[in-house]
Design a protein around this motif. Sequence first.
Motif, PDB file in Angstrom:
ATOM      1  N   VAL A  21       0.842  -1.189   0.000  1.00  0.00           N
ATOM      2  CA  VAL A  21       0.000   0.000   0.000  1.00  0.00           C
ATOM      3  C   VAL A  21       0.885   1.248   0.000  1.00  0.00           C
ATOM      4  CG1 VAL A  21      -1.672   1.332   1.354  1.00  0.00           C
ATOM      5  CG2 VAL A  21      -1.963  -1.144   1.099  1.00  0.00           C
ATOM      6  N   GLU A  22       1.931   1.217   0.820  1.00  0.00           N
ATOM      7  CA  GLU A  22       2.857   2.348   0.876  1.00  0.00           C
ATOM      8  C   GLU A  22       3.575   2.515  -0.464  1.00  0.00           C
ATOM      9  OE1 GLU A  22       6.591   3.944   3.595  1.00  0.00           O
ATOM     10  OE2 GLU A  22       5.946   1.853   3.773  1.00  0.00           O
ATOM     11  N   TYR A  23       3.996   1.407  -1.060  1.00  0.00           N
ATOM     12  CA  TYR A  23       4.679   1.459  -2.358  1.00  0.00           C
ATOM     13  C   TYR A  23       3.737   2.001  -3.439  1.00  0.00           C
ATOM     14  CZ  TYR A  23       6.766   0.029  -6.734  1.00  0.00           C
ATOM     15  OH  TYR A  23       7.263   0.031  -8.017  1.00  0.00           O
ATOM     16  N   ALA A  24       2.486   1.554  -3.452  1.00  0.00           N
ATOM     17  CA  ALA A  24       1.513   2.026  -4.448  1.00  0.00           C
ATOM     18  C   ALA A  24       1.303   3.536  -4.331  1.00  0.00           C
ATOM     19  CB  ALA A  24       0.194   1.280  -4.288  1.00  0.00           C
ATOM     20  N   ALA A  25       1.238   4.038  -3.121  1.00  0.00           N
ATOM     21  CA  ALA A  25       1.085   5.471  -2.913  1.00  0.00           C
ATOM     22  C   ALA A  25       2.335   6.207  -3.399  1.00  0.00           C
ATOM     23  CB  ALA A  25       0.841   5.771  -1.437  1.00  0.00           C
ATOM     24  N   PHE A  26       3.489   5.617  -3.142  1.00  0.00           N
ATOM     25  CA  PHE A  26       4.755   6.194  -3.602  1.00  0.00           C
ATOM     26  C   PHE A  26       4.779   6.294  -5.123  1.00  0.00           C
ATOM     27  CE2 PHE A  26       9.090   5.376  -5.129  1.00  0.00           C
ATOM     28  CZ  PHE A  26       9.766   6.433  -4.556  1.00  0.00           C
TER      29      PHE A  26
ATOM     30  N   ALA B 276       2.200   6.353  -7.256  1.00  0.00           N
ATOM     31  CA  ALA B 276       1.213   7.339  -7.711  1.00  0.00           C
ATOM     32  C   ALA B 276       1.737   8.766  -7.523  1.00  0.00           C
ATOM     33  CB  ALA B 276      -0.098   7.149  -6.947  1.00  0.00           C
ATOM     34  N   GLU B 277       2.463   8.979  -6.455  1.00  0.00           N
ATOM     35  CA  GLU B 277       2.981  10.306  -6.146  1.00  0.00           C
ATOM     36  C   GLU B 277       4.177  10.695  -7.017  1.00  0.00           C
ATOM     37  OE1 GLU B 277       5.138  11.743  -2.203  1.00  0.00           O
ATOM     38  OE2 GLU B 277       3.088  11.065  -1.840  1.00  0.00           O
ATOM     39  N   ARG B 278       5.012   9.725  -7.389  1.00  0.00           N
ATOM     40  CA  ARG B 278       6.280  10.032  -8.068  1.00  0.00           C
ATOM     41  C   ARG B 278       6.276   9.819  -9.579  1.00  0.00           C
ATOM     42  NH1 ARG B 278       6.810  10.226  -3.223  1.00  0.00           N
ATOM     43  NH2 ARG B 278       8.589  10.931  -2.064  1.00  0.00           N
ATOM     44  N   TRP B 279       5.315   9.097 -10.116  1.00  0.00           N
ATOM     45  CA  TRP B 279       5.347   8.693 -11.522  1.00  0.00           C
ATOM     46  C   TRP B 279       5.617   9.850 -12.481  1.00  0.00           C
ATOM     47  CZ3 TRP B 279       6.134   4.889 -14.729  1.00  0.00           C
ATOM     48  CH2 TRP B 279       5.747   5.029 -16.061  1.00  0.00           C
ATOM     49  N   SER B 280       4.786  10.870 -12.441  1.00  0.00           N
ATOM     50  CA  SER B 280       4.925  11.952 -13.419  1.00  0.00           C
ATOM     51  C   SER B 280       6.241  12.706 -13.246  1.00  0.00           C
ATOM     52  CB  SER B 280       3.737  12.909 -13.355  1.00  0.00           C
ATOM     53  OG  SER B 280       3.656  13.502 -12.086  1.00  0.00           O
ATOM     54  N   SER B 281       6.702  12.864 -12.028  1.00  0.00           N
ATOM     55  CA  SER B 281       7.973  13.544 -11.783  1.00  0.00           C
ATOM     56  C   SER B 281       9.144  12.742 -12.341  1.00  0.00           C
ATOM     57  CB  SER B 281       8.148  13.764 -10.282  1.00  0.00           C
ATOM     58  OG  SER B 281       9.386  14.368 -10.020  1.00  0.00           O
ATOM     59  N   LEU B 282       9.112  11.428 -12.193  1.00  0.00           N
ATOM     60  CA  LEU B 282      10.175  10.586 -12.727  1.00  0.00           C
ATOM     61  C   LEU B 282      10.188  10.615 -14.255  1.00  0.00           C
ATOM     62  CD1 LEU B 282       9.846   7.522 -10.318  1.00  0.00           C
ATOM     63  CD2 LEU B 282      11.776   9.124 -10.430  1.00  0.00           C
ATOM     64  N   VAL B 283       9.019  10.549 -14.867  1.00  0.00           N
ATOM     65  CA  VAL B 283       8.929  10.601 -16.332  1.00  0.00           C
ATOM     66  C   VAL B 283       9.433  11.954 -16.830  1.00  0.00           C
ATOM     67  CG1 VAL B 283       7.354  10.591 -18.315  1.00  0.00           C
ATOM     68  CG2 VAL B 283       7.063   8.913 -16.476  1.00  0.00           C
ATOM     69  N   ARG B 284       8.992  13.018 -16.218  1.00  0.00           N
ATOM     70  CA  ARG B 284       9.402  14.363 -16.614  1.00  0.00           C
ATOM     71  C   ARG B 284      10.917  14.529 -16.490  1.00  0.00           C
ATOM     72  NH1 ARG B 284       5.392  16.775 -14.486  1.00  0.00           N
ATOM     73  NH2 ARG B 284       6.208  16.722 -12.388  1.00  0.00           N
ATOM     74  N   ALA B 285      11.490  14.030 -15.399  1.00  0.00           N
ATOM     75  CA  ALA B 285      12.943  14.127 -15.208  1.00  0.00           C
ATOM     76  C   ALA B 285      13.678  13.372 -16.311  1.00  0.00           C
ATOM     77  CB  ALA B 285      13.339  13.580 -13.839  1.00  0.00           C
ATOM     78  N   ALA B 286      13.203  12.186 -16.665  1.00  0.00           N
ATOM     79  CA  ALA B 286      13.852  11.397 -17.723  1.00  0.00           C
ATOM     80  C   ALA B 286      13.769  12.109 -19.068  1.00  0.00           C
ATOM     81  CB  ALA B 286      13.223  10.005 -17.801  1.00  0.00           C
TER      82      ALA B 286
ATOM     83  N   ALA C  66      11.173   1.168 -15.035  1.00  0.00           N
ATOM     84  CA  ALA C  66      12.299   0.344 -14.587  1.00  0.00           C
ATOM     85  C   ALA C  66      12.805   0.819 -13.223  1.00  0.00           C
ATOM     86  CB  ALA C  66      13.424   0.379 -15.619  1.00  0.00           C
ATOM     87  N   THR C  67      12.817   2.130 -13.030  1.00  0.00           N
ATOM     88  CA  THR C  67      13.246   2.687 -11.746  1.00  0.00           C
ATOM     89  C   THR C  67      12.293   2.258 -10.635  1.00  0.00           C
ATOM     90  OG1 THR C  67      14.228   4.595 -12.838  1.00  0.00           O
ATOM     91  CG2 THR C  67      13.728   4.826 -10.485  1.00  0.00           C
ATOM     92  N   LEU C  68      11.004   2.340 -10.914  1.00  0.00           N
ATOM     93  CA  LEU C  68      10.020   1.960  -9.897  1.00  0.00           C
ATOM     94  C   LEU C  68      10.041   0.458  -9.626  1.00  0.00           C
ATOM     95  CD1 LEU C  68       7.167   4.399 -10.877  1.00  0.00           C
ATOM     96  CD2 LEU C  68       8.581   4.461  -8.807  1.00  0.00           C
ATOM     97  N   LEU C  69      10.360  -0.326 -10.634  1.00  0.00           N
ATOM     98  CA  LEU C  69      10.512  -1.773 -10.427  1.00  0.00           C
ATOM     99  C   LEU C  69      11.697  -2.036  -9.494  1.00  0.00           C
ATOM    100  CD1 LEU C  69       9.683  -4.673 -11.049  1.00  0.00           C
ATOM    101  CD2 LEU C  69      11.140  -4.574 -13.077  1.00  0.00           C
ATOM    102  N   LEU C  70      12.789  -1.316  -9.724  1.00  0.00           N
ATOM    103  CA  LEU C  70      13.945  -1.429  -8.825  1.00  0.00           C
ATOM    104  C   LEU C  70      13.564  -1.009  -7.409  1.00  0.00           C
ATOM    105  CD1 LEU C  70      17.044  -0.112 -10.762  1.00  0.00           C
ATOM    106  CD2 LEU C  70      17.021  -2.055  -9.219  1.00  0.00           C
ATOM    107  N   CYS C  71      12.787   0.058  -7.306  1.00  0.00           N
ATOM    108  CA  CYS C  71      12.323   0.511  -5.991  1.00  0.00           C
ATOM    109  C   CYS C  71      11.512  -0.586  -5.301  1.00  0.00           C
ATOM    110  CB  CYS C  71      11.463   1.771  -6.115  1.00  0.00           C
ATOM    111  SG  CYS C  71      12.383   3.264  -6.500  1.00  0.00           S
ATOM    112  N   TYR C  72      10.675  -1.254  -6.059  1.00  0.00           N
ATOM    113  CA  TYR C  72       9.853  -2.324  -5.482  1.00  0.00           C
ATOM    114  C   TYR C  72      10.726  -3.465  -4.975  1.00  0.00           C
ATOM    115  CZ  TYR C  72       6.261  -5.868  -4.965  1.00  0.00           C
ATOM    116  OH  TYR C  72       5.435  -6.833  -4.453  1.00  0.00           O
TER     117      TYR C  72
END
Length: 173
Positions: free
Chosen positions: A5-10, A12-22, A38-44
């Motif tokens: 649940v914590e990871y899913a919230a993370f 949802a919160e970070r997706w657009s920022s990570l894409v924009r940064a890339a 791929a970054t979020l998979l590594l995070c998981y």
Amino acid sequence: MEHEVEYAAFVAERWSSLVRAAVFLGAASHEAEDVAQATLLLCYRKWDRVRAADDREAYVYRMLLNVLRSDRRSAWWRHRSRHPVSEALPDAAVADAAEATALADAVHRAMLSLSKEQREVVVLRYFVQLSEAQTAAALGIRPGTVKSRLSRSLARLSVDQHLVDLDLTGGTT
């Protein structure tokens, strides 16, 4: 279950920022989504380490940079760089998005004029809005190096023809 649940919230919160940064680090939009995924998979996979990091933001953006660098080193990236695929542009521009598109294009082109190291510092500091300390941690450099790279980057951007020609009060000149 609580970790998921914590990871899913993370995510949802970070997706657009990570894409924009890339994207601002030089990836095409579809590649940026792959890098973020791929970054979020590594995070998981390393969620316990991510959760325990002193500075989670810096840790995650360092992972993003490592994924992007790894992708760029691959044979696929080398082949694609020699044979770039042009992204299709729409036939007709949407009137209310023309100025925003011109601005985004000018910023993107200006960012490409920076070195990889300068672009990374600018993206993490200004687009992602990490602090100097977080940016330094994400890049594995000293805060003073962040400051000097930012200074040189901003000086270069201030005279970049793509941005100089931009009329911020009414589109491009």
